[in-house]
Design an enzyme around this catalytic site. Structure first.
Site, PDB file in Angstrom:
ATOM      1  N   HIS A   1      79.879  33.763 -19.732  1.00  0.00           N
ATOM      2  CA  HIS A   1      78.863  32.345 -19.299  1.00  0.00           C
ATOM      3  C   HIS A   1      79.571  31.299 -18.913  1.00  0.00           C
ATOM      4  O   HIS A   1      79.477  30.206 -18.936  1.00  0.00           O
ATOM      5  CB  HIS A   1      78.365  31.934 -20.722  1.00  0.00           C
ATOM      6  CG  HIS A   1      76.833  31.690 -20.513  1.00  0.00           C
ATOM      7  ND1 HIS A   1      75.656  32.388 -20.450  1.00  0.00           N
ATOM      8  CD2 HIS A   1      76.360  30.478 -20.113  1.00  0.00           C
ATOM      9  CE1 HIS A   1      74.543  31.614 -20.618  1.00  0.00           C
ATOM     10  NE2 HIS A   1      74.887  30.617 -20.139  1.00  0.00           N
TER      11      HIS A   1
ATOM     12  N   ARG B   1      85.077  31.555  -7.613  1.00  0.00           N
ATOM     13  CA  ARG B   1      85.247  30.476  -6.802  1.00  0.00           C
ATOM     14  C   ARG B   1      85.211  30.654  -5.053  1.00  0.00           C
ATOM     15  O   ARG B   1      84.622  29.870  -4.343  1.00  0.00           O
ATOM     16  CB  ARG B   1      86.270  29.527  -7.062  1.00  0.00           C
ATOM     17  CG  ARG B   1      86.195  29.295  -8.567  1.00  0.00           C
ATOM     18  CD  ARG B   1      84.881  28.209  -8.788  1.00  0.00           C
ATOM     19  NE  ARG B   1      85.019  27.836 -10.215  1.00  0.00           N
ATOM     20  CZ  ARG B   1      84.105  28.314 -10.980  1.00  0.00           C
ATOM     21  NH1 ARG B   1      83.279  29.324 -10.572  1.00  0.00           N
ATOM     22  NH2 ARG B   1      83.889  27.917 -12.328  1.00  0.00           N
TER      23      ARG B   1
ATOM     24  N   ASP C   1      80.750  38.121 -13.521  1.00  0.00           N
ATOM     25  CA  ASP C   1      80.639  36.766 -13.268  1.00  0.00           C
ATOM     26  C   ASP C   1      81.550  35.955 -14.042  1.00  0.00           C
ATOM     27  O   ASP C   1      82.223  36.301 -14.948  1.00  0.00           O
ATOM     28  CB  ASP C   1      79.150  36.177 -13.239  1.00  0.00           C
ATOM     29  CG  ASP C   1      78.823  35.806 -14.288  1.00  0.00           C
ATOM     30  OD1 ASP C   1      79.481  35.864 -15.577  1.00  0.00           O
ATOM     31  OD2 ASP C   1      77.671  35.317 -14.568  1.00  0.00           O
ATOM     32  N   SER C   2      81.969  34.701 -13.819  1.00  0.00           N
ATOM     33  CA  SER C   2      82.706  33.824 -14.735  1.00  0.00           C
ATOM     34  C   SER C   2      84.038  33.712 -14.019  1.00  0.00           C
ATOM     35  O   SER C   2      85.058  34.358 -14.100  1.00  0.00           O
ATOM     36  CB  SER C   2      82.721  34.169 -16.164  1.00  0.00           C
ATOM     37  OG  SER C   2      81.611  34.308 -16.769  1.00  0.00           O
TER      38      SER C   2
END
Length: 436
Positions: free
Chosen positions: A325, A360, A356-357
């Site tokens: 998360h 960038r 995900d997480s």
């Protein structure tokens, strides 16, 4: 005559930016994440930044997410002749133009009005799948209408009310969702000091509950609540803050402002949402009922332990998302990238595993794919782009990430997503070696 060579997404993006530069125009959305984050913070309110950029506890999980990427180094291969790259992937029976999807981010209107619709339009303009947030600020039907044929998935938080769960699933089916993404790691809110120190929860002001106030079952629950005998309550002390909260609930509720101001429904909707939006008792028995409740592919999001991954797949779900998360729920949790490696080793090569997480950049996408992800979800960066330049800002972030992924593939000799394999990575000994 040699065939014409079509430049990939990377070269096309470079050409666009540099061409604008010759005219004296610099990008509104920075090409590097650090500057993107700095500028987004400058244009955001304290409460918006606390919610969107903040993490759980001391922020160790967020830092660990990024440190995990630094433990891996890309090893380019030369003279591969990768003139053209195929960035498309097959996910749950559908072809996606790239392995990047937009992650669901709740209460995104903290960064600007009609956030979810603007993000949906940006996703459509770039051909990027978008996972609609269950805690969105625009109903899923409005977002779907903005996307045309571009793939959309729908996130589900498991409510305490089972009929509401079914209603949200039915709506996801009706808008042509490509998958139902059940988020497992938010059965209760984590300890988030940035929000707590401001006493700020967007949902308590009616922000981020549009999927609920647009739902017929939820509206019926609110109606029943208002019709039931009300216990005597301690009178609310009228303060400037209480007045501002009431006005926010009124403004964020669907319908005319002045009608809402005279109605008890906006406040009752917020109270109802806070009571039932998530089920702390969610368990594997609940999840086992999904196959009988929907025809959509089922994705479980928030998996970190390899045994949970195996159990989810044994249950018959179609995919999992390895995620913590974004570091927002449990402080000092395992880095999602480290969990990805362990999960892929446990489940083997065949199951669909998303990640995900901590994503960038395009190089991060490359690294996650090489470590076993079939695709990734992009979270905070696209919202920072929205904060800077609305829909166009989201488009720019997506195009920048995809461009860097494409250029990284070109420079490492990977002509397709399938060619991004673990032998293009090495554990980075420099990170662990002493430096003088």
């Amino acid at each position: 005559m040699a065939a014409a060579v079509t430049p990939g997404a990377g070269l096309a993006r470079l050409a666009t930016i540099y061409r604008e530069g010759t005219l004296g125009r610099r990008p509104v959305v920075p090409a590097d994440f650090a500057e993107l984050e700095r500028r987004a913070r400058r244009v955001s309110s304290r409460k918006a930044w606390a919610y969107v950029a903040g993490g759980a506890g001391e922020g160790r999980t967020m830092r660990r997410n990024r440190a995990a990427f630094d433990q891996w180094a890309i090893v380019p291969r030369m003279a591969a002749g990768a003139v053209e790259r195929d960035l498309s992937v097959q996910l749950l029976g559908a072809r996606h133009s790239t392995p990047v999807l937009l992650a669901p981010v709740g209460a995104a209107a903290l960064m600007g009005r009609d956030s979810d619709v603007a993000i949906a339009r940006a996703a459509a303009a770039t051909g990027t799948a978008y996972v609609f947030s269950n805690q969105g600020c625009n109903p899923m039907e409005e977002c779907a209408a903005a996307m045309g044929d571009t793939p959309r998935w729908v996130q589900l938080y498991w409510s305490r009310d089972e009929r509401l769960v079914d209603s949200l699933i039915q709506r996801a089916e009706a808008i042509g969702a490509g998958a139902l993404v059940v988020t497992l790691d938010t059965t209760v809110l984590g300890w988030r000091p940035q929000d707590l120190n401001l006493g700020s929860l967007p949902f308590s002001r009616g922000l981020g509950i549009a999927q609920y106030t647009s739902d017929p079952r939820f509206r019926q629950i609110v109606t029943d609540r208002l019709a039931a005998p009300q216990p005597d309550k301690t009178p609310v002390r009228v303060t400037p803050g209480a007045v501002r909260a009431l006005l926010a609930m009124t403004r964020n509720h669907p319908g005319p402002f002045w009608r809402n101001l005279r109605s008890p429904v906006p406040r009752a909707s917020v109270e109802t949402f806070l009571d039932i939006y998530s089920n702390p008792g969610l368990n594997w028995e609940h999840l086992a009922t999904l196959r009988d409740r929907t025809r959509l592919p089922i994705v479980l999001k928030g998996i970190l332990h390899p045994d949970d991954a195996r159990r989810a797949l044994d249950l018959g779900v179609d995919a999992i998302v390895v995620s913590n998360h974004g570091g927002r729920q449990v402080d000092n949790a395992v880095a999602a990238l480290d969990a990805l490696v362990a999960v892929r080793e446990r489940v083997g090569a065949q199951p669909t595993v998303l990640f995900d997480s901590g994503i960038r950049t395009g190089a991060d996408v490359f690294t996650a794919l090489a470590l076993g992800a079939d695709a990734v979800l992009l979270g905070r960066p696209h919202l920072y782009g929205f904060a800077l330049a609305g829909r166009r800002g989201v488009e720019d972030v997506i195009r920048n990430v995809i461009a860097e992924l494409d250029l990284t593939m070109a420079l490492t000799g990977a002509p397709s997503i399938a060619a991004i394999t673990g032998d293009l990575l090495r554990r980075d000994s420099w990170q662990s070696a002493p430096h003088g």
